[in-house]
Design a protein around this motif. Structure first.
Motif, PDB file in Angstrom:
ATOM      1  N   UNK A  13       0.825  -1.205   0.000  1.00 45.12           N
ATOM      2  CA  UNK A  13       0.000   0.000   0.000  1.00 45.12           C
ATOM      3  C   UNK A  13       0.861   1.257   0.000  1.00 45.12           C
ATOM      4  N   UNK A  14       1.953   1.231   0.764  1.00 42.00           N
ATOM      5  CA  UNK A  14       2.826   2.410   0.799  1.00 42.00           C
ATOM      6  C   UNK A  14       3.517   2.613  -0.550  1.00 42.00           C
ATOM      7  N   UNK A  15       3.857   1.532  -1.240  1.00 43.00           N
ATOM      8  CA  UNK A  15       4.424   1.660  -2.582  1.00 43.00           C
ATOM      9  C   UNK A  15       3.404   2.271  -3.539  1.00 43.00           C
ATOM     10  N   UNK A  16       2.162   1.867  -3.420  1.00 48.06           N
ATOM     11  CA  UNK A  16       1.119   2.423  -4.289  1.00 48.06           C
ATOM     12  C   UNK A  16       0.935   3.912  -4.053  1.00 48.06           C
ATOM     13  N   UNK A  17       1.083   4.340  -2.816  1.00 47.77           N
ATOM     14  CA  UNK A  17       0.943   5.762  -2.506  1.00 47.77           C
ATOM     15  C   UNK A  17       1.998   6.577  -3.248  1.00 47.77           C
ATOM     16  N   UNK A  18       3.184   6.005  -3.455  1.00 44.92           N
ATOM     17  CA  UNK A  18       4.233   6.718  -4.190  1.00 44.92           C
ATOM     18  C   UNK A  18       4.100   6.547  -5.696  1.00 44.92           C
ATOM     19  N   UNK A  19       3.599   5.407  -6.145  1.00 40.75           N
ATOM     20  CA  UNK A  19       3.534   5.127  -7.582  1.00 40.75           C
ATOM     21  C   UNK A  19       2.366   5.837  -8.251  1.00 40.75           C
ATOM     22  N   UNK A  20       1.218   5.901  -7.600  1.00 41.12           N
ATOM     23  CA  UNK A  20       0.017   6.477  -8.219  1.00 41.12           C
ATOM     24  C   UNK A  20       0.217   7.937  -8.620  1.00 41.12           C
ATOM     25  N   UNK A  21       0.782   8.816  -7.797  1.00 46.43           N
ATOM     26  CA  UNK A  21       1.001  10.197  -8.259  1.00 46.43           C
ATOM     27  C   UNK A  21       1.968  10.284  -9.437  1.00 46.43           C
ATOM     28  N   UNK A  22       2.970   9.419  -9.472  1.00 42.68           N
ATOM     29  CA  UNK A  22       3.911   9.431 -10.594  1.00 42.68           C
ATOM     30  C   UNK A  22       3.197   9.040 -11.878  1.00 42.68           C
ATOM     31  N   UNK A  23       2.366   8.006 -11.809  1.00 42.71           N
ATOM     32  CA  UNK A  23       1.597   7.582 -12.984  1.00 42.71           C
ATOM     33  C   UNK A  23       0.643   8.692 -13.411  1.00 42.71           C
ATOM     34  N   UNK A  24       0.004   9.338 -12.454  1.00 43.23           N
ATOM     35  CA  UNK A  24      -0.909  10.431 -12.772  1.00 43.23           C
ATOM     36  C   UNK A  24      -0.164  11.588 -13.433  1.00 43.23           C
ATOM     37  N   UNK A  25       1.022  11.893 -12.945  1.00 43.83           N
ATOM     38  CA  UNK A  25       1.821  12.975 -13.528  1.00 43.83           C
ATOM     39  C   UNK A  25       2.224  12.643 -14.965  1.00 43.83           C
ATOM     40  N   UNK A  26       2.639  11.417 -15.199  1.00 48.65           N
ATOM     41  CA  UNK A  26       3.010  11.003 -16.551  1.00 48.65           C
ATOM     42  C   UNK A  26       1.801  11.099 -17.475  1.00 48.65           C
ATOM     43  N   UNK A  27       0.644  10.653 -17.006  1.00 49.39           N
ATOM     44  CA  UNK A  27      -0.570  10.743 -17.815  1.00 49.39           C
ATOM     45  C   UNK A  27      -0.942  12.200 -18.090  1.00 49.39           C
TER      46      UNK A  27
END
Length: 55
Positions: A13-27
């Motif tokens: 879950x903590x990894x997802x918290x860091x990955x989701x904003x990065x994916x959103x930024x790339x999108x």
């Protein structure tokens, strides 16, 4: 047994918290570039129409 499962869930879950904003930024960057390219193409088409009307 349940404690280890809970700890692994928290780490995922903590990894997802860091990955989701990065994916959103790339999108968001991809979408902005695509949108700008479409606007540029639309402006070219409108400019060619305006040039033909001015002749």
């Amino acid at each position: 047994m349940h404690n280890n499962m809970f700890i692994s869930f928290i780490s995922i879950f903590s990894l997802l918290i860091y990955i989701i904003p990065i994916v959103f930024l790339i999108f968001a960057v991809w979408f902005a570039l695509k949108f700008l390219k479409l606007q540029e193409r639309k402006n070219e088409i409108l400019q060619s129409i305006a040039d033909k009307l001015n002749k």
